[in-house]
Design a protein around this motif. Structure first.
Motif, PDB file in Angstrom:
ATOM      1  N   LEU A  35      -9.936  -0.621  -6.002  1.00  0.00           N
ATOM      2  CA  LEU A  35      -9.453   0.248  -5.009  1.00  0.00           C
ATOM      3  C   LEU A  35      -8.561   1.454  -5.642  1.00  0.00           C
ATOM      4  CD1 LEU A  35      -8.703   1.080  -2.195  1.00  0.00           C
ATOM      5  CD2 LEU A  35      -6.915  -0.795  -2.318  1.00  0.00           C
ATOM      6  N   LEU A  36      -9.027   2.501  -5.555  1.00  0.00           N
ATOM      7  CA  LEU A  36      -8.197   3.603  -6.375  1.00  0.00           C
ATOM      8  C   LEU A  36      -6.989   4.362  -5.274  1.00  0.00           C
ATOM      9  CD1 LEU A  36     -11.168   5.562  -8.187  1.00  0.00           C
ATOM     10  CD2 LEU A  36      -9.978   3.564  -8.904  1.00  0.00           C
ATOM     11  N   GLY A  37      -6.128   4.453  -5.864  1.00  0.00           N
ATOM     12  CA  GLY A  37      -5.001   5.060  -4.928  1.00  0.00           C
ATOM     13  C   GLY A  37      -4.497   4.039  -4.073  1.00  0.00           C
ATOM     14  N   ALA A  38      -4.233   2.801  -4.586  1.00  0.00           N
ATOM     15  CA  ALA A  38      -3.805   1.472  -3.727  1.00  0.00           C
ATOM     16  C   ALA A  38      -2.510   1.578  -3.398  1.00  0.00           C
ATOM     17  CB  ALA A  38      -4.065   0.261  -4.609  1.00  0.00           C
ATOM     18  N   ALA A  39      -1.716   2.576  -3.923  1.00  0.00           N
ATOM     19  CA  ALA A  39       0.019   2.532  -3.568  1.00  0.00           C
ATOM     20  C   ALA A  39      -0.015   3.490  -2.584  1.00  0.00           C
ATOM     21  CB  ALA A  39       0.831   2.432  -4.781  1.00  0.00           C
ATOM     22  N   GLY A  40      -0.925   4.205  -2.127  1.00  0.00           N
ATOM     23  CA  GLY A  40      -0.802   5.385  -1.303  1.00  0.00           C
ATOM     24  C   GLY A  40      -0.848   4.880   0.409  1.00  0.00           C
ATOM     25  N   GLY A  41      -0.406   6.043   1.030  1.00  0.00           N
ATOM     26  CA  GLY A  41      -0.272   5.439   2.659  1.00  0.00           C
ATOM     27  C   GLY A  41      -1.808   5.064   2.983  1.00  0.00           C
ATOM     28  N   GLY A  43      -4.186   3.597   0.935  1.00  0.00           N
ATOM     29  CA  GLY A  43      -4.651   2.543   0.073  1.00  0.00           C
ATOM     30  C   GLY A  43      -4.231   1.209   0.457  1.00  0.00           C
ATOM     31  N   GLN A  44      -2.871   1.299   0.737  1.00  0.00           N
ATOM     32  CA  GLN A  44      -2.232  -0.139   1.164  1.00  0.00           C
ATOM     33  C   GLN A  44      -2.835  -0.687   2.386  1.00  0.00           C
ATOM     34  OE1 GLN A  44       2.138   0.380   1.608  1.00  0.00           O
ATOM     35  NE2 GLN A  44       2.253   1.011  -0.626  1.00  0.00           N
ATOM     36  N   PRO A  45      -3.004  -0.210   3.524  1.00  0.00           N
ATOM     37  CA  PRO A  45      -3.878  -0.804   4.641  1.00  0.00           C
ATOM     38  C   PRO A  45      -5.233  -1.125   4.148  1.00  0.00           C
ATOM     39  CG  PRO A  45      -3.073   1.268   5.293  1.00  0.00           C
ATOM     40  CD  PRO A  45      -2.598   1.316   3.986  1.00  0.00           C
ATOM     41  N   MET A  46      -5.901  -0.399   3.264  1.00  0.00           N
ATOM     42  CA  MET A  46      -7.150  -0.543   2.780  1.00  0.00           C
ATOM     43  C   MET A  46      -7.278  -1.862   2.003  1.00  0.00           C
ATOM     44  SD  MET A  46     -10.497   0.293   2.569  1.00  0.00           S
ATOM     45  CE  MET A  46     -10.499   1.838   3.393  1.00  0.00           C
ATOM     46  N   GLY A  47      -6.007  -1.951   1.196  1.00  0.00           N
ATOM     47  CA  GLY A  47      -6.068  -3.240   0.217  1.00  0.00           C
ATOM     48  C   GLY A  47      -5.930  -4.534   1.272  1.00  0.00           C
ATOM     49  N   LEU A  48      -5.292  -4.352   2.326  1.00  0.00           N
ATOM     50  CA  LEU A  48      -5.085  -5.370   3.239  1.00  0.00           C
ATOM     51  C   LEU A  48      -6.304  -5.698   3.863  1.00  0.00           C
ATOM     52  CD1 LEU A  48      -3.244  -7.412   4.932  1.00  0.00           C
ATOM     53  CD2 LEU A  48      -2.827  -5.322   6.537  1.00  0.00           C
ATOM     54  N   LEU A  49      -7.241  -4.785   4.128  1.00  0.00           N
ATOM     55  CA  LEU A  49      -8.163  -5.329   4.725  1.00  0.00           C
ATOM     56  C   LEU A  49      -9.185  -5.563   3.819  1.00  0.00           C
ATOM     57  CD1 LEU A  49      -8.945  -1.939   6.734  1.00  0.00           C
ATOM     58  CD2 LEU A  49      -8.389  -4.253   7.700  1.00  0.00           C
ATOM     59  N   LEU A  50      -9.178  -5.309   2.802  1.00  0.00           N
ATOM     60  CA  LEU A  50     -10.345  -5.800   1.526  1.00  0.00           C
ATOM     61  C   LEU A  50      -9.801  -7.275   1.131  1.00  0.00           C
ATOM     62  CD1 LEU A  50     -10.625  -2.522  -0.791  1.00  0.00           C
ATOM     63  CD2 LEU A  50     -12.503  -3.530   0.738  1.00  0.00           C
ATOM     64  N   LYS A  51      -8.588  -7.351   0.939  1.00  0.00           N
ATOM     65  CA  LYS A  51      -7.686  -8.806   0.611  1.00  0.00           C
ATOM     66  C   LYS A  51      -8.525  -9.825   1.795  1.00  0.00           C
ATOM     67  CE  LYS A  51      -5.455 -11.743  -1.492  1.00  0.00           C
ATOM     68  NZ  LYS A  51      -5.837 -12.837  -2.033  1.00  0.00           N
ATOM     69  N   SER A  52      -8.461  -9.417   2.968  1.00  0.00           N
ATOM     70  CA  SER A  52      -8.659 -10.237   4.123  1.00  0.00           C
ATOM     71  C   SER A  52     -10.092 -10.612   4.256  1.00  0.00           C
ATOM     72  CB  SER A  52      -8.199  -9.638   5.215  1.00  0.00           C
ATOM     73  OG  SER A  52      -6.915  -9.381   5.318  1.00  0.00           O
ATOM     74  N   ASN A  53     -10.994  -9.757   3.673  1.00  0.00           N
ATOM     75  CA  ASN A  53     -12.642 -10.020   3.656  1.00  0.00           C
ATOM     76  C   ASN A  53     -13.045 -11.099   2.701  1.00  0.00           C
ATOM     77  OD1 ASN A  53     -15.281  -9.673   3.394  1.00  0.00           O
ATOM     78  ND2 ASN A  53     -15.348  -7.617   3.437  1.00  0.00           N
ATOM     79  N   PRO A  54     -13.443 -12.054   3.325  1.00  0.00           N
ATOM     80  CA  PRO A  54     -14.010 -13.175   2.440  1.00  0.00           C
ATOM     81  C   PRO A  54     -14.938 -13.125   1.768  1.00  0.00           C
ATOM     82  CG  PRO A  54     -14.838 -13.402   5.171  1.00  0.00           C
ATOM     83  CD  PRO A  54     -13.815 -12.143   4.805  1.00  0.00           C
ATOM     84  N   LYS A  55     -15.607 -12.054   1.685  1.00  0.00           N
ATOM     85  CA  LYS A  55     -16.982 -11.725   0.869  1.00  0.00           C
ATOM     86  C   LYS A  55     -16.621 -11.412  -0.277  1.00  0.00           C
ATOM     87  CE  LYS A  55     -20.350 -11.256   4.382  1.00  0.00           C
ATOM     88  NZ  LYS A  55     -21.344 -10.304   5.061  1.00  0.00           N
ATOM     89  N   LEU A  61      -6.588  -3.330  -8.188  1.00  0.00           N
ATOM     90  CA  LEU A  61      -5.899  -2.053  -7.501  1.00  0.00           C
ATOM     91  C   LEU A  61      -5.281  -1.115  -8.729  1.00  0.00           C
ATOM     92  CD1 LEU A  61      -3.527  -4.260  -5.250  1.00  0.00           C
ATOM     93  CD2 LEU A  61      -5.708  -3.371  -4.614  1.00  0.00           C
ATOM     94  N   TYR A  62      -5.697   0.151  -8.324  1.00  0.00           N
ATOM     95  CA  TYR A  62      -5.459   1.053  -9.540  1.00  0.00           C
ATOM     96  C   TYR A  62      -4.677   2.215  -8.609  1.00  0.00           C
ATOM     97  CZ  TYR A  62      -9.050  -0.674 -12.411  1.00  0.00           C
ATOM     98  OH  TYR A  62      -9.839  -1.645 -12.998  1.00  0.00           O
ATOM     99  N   ASP A  63      -3.674   2.942  -9.320  1.00  0.00           N
ATOM    100  CA  ASP A  63      -2.750   3.889  -8.791  1.00  0.00           C
ATOM    101  C   ASP A  63      -1.884   4.332 -10.186  1.00  0.00           C
ATOM    102  OD1 ASP A  63      -1.673   5.928  -7.288  1.00  0.00           O
ATOM    103  OD2 ASP A  63      -1.711   4.738  -5.512  1.00  0.00           O
ATOM    104  N   VAL A  64      -1.365   5.556 -10.005  1.00  0.00           N
ATOM    105  CA  VAL A  64      -0.386   5.968 -10.974  1.00  0.00           C
ATOM    106  C   VAL A  64       1.005   5.328 -10.903  1.00  0.00           C
ATOM    107  CG1 VAL A  64      -1.345   8.219 -11.121  1.00  0.00           C
ATOM    108  CG2 VAL A  64       0.295   7.999  -9.508  1.00  0.00           C
TER     109      VAL A  64
END
Length: 88
Positions: A35-41, A43-55, A61-64
């Motif tokens: 996930l690129l841009g993980a600390a952004g507005g 990226g954070q909810p996208m990280g939450l969705l991806l972490k919740s995905n059982p597959k 996580l990547y960001d500056v």
């Protein structure tokens, strides 16, 4: 655009800006996701969705900046996905 593989030895063809992209996956294990841009507005909810995905087995996580904090927040979610944080 998010693309996922649904089985072993599957072939994915996508057209991006007129270029053909092909990717293969030769294992039956769960995919690794970056996930690129993980600390952004977004990226954070996208990280939450991806972490919740059982597959998903591994989530990188990547960001500056502030990536370790986002990784710490996501590590509290009870799922099988392993989180790694990369800053730079």
């Amino acid at each position: 655009k998010i693309m996922a593989f649904n089985g072993s030895k599957s072939l994915l063809n996508a057209s991006i800006n007129g270029l053909k992209v092909a990717a293969t996956r030769n294992t039956a294990s769960s995919p690794k996701v970056a996930l690129l841009g993980a600390a952004g507005g977004i990226g954070q909810p996208m990280g939450l969705l991806l972490k919740s995905n059982p597959k998903i087995a591994n989530l990188a996580l990547y960001d500056v900046q502030n990536t370790p904090g986002v990784a710490a927040d996501l590590s509290h979610i009870d799922s099988n996905a392993q989180i790694t944080a990369h800053t730079g």
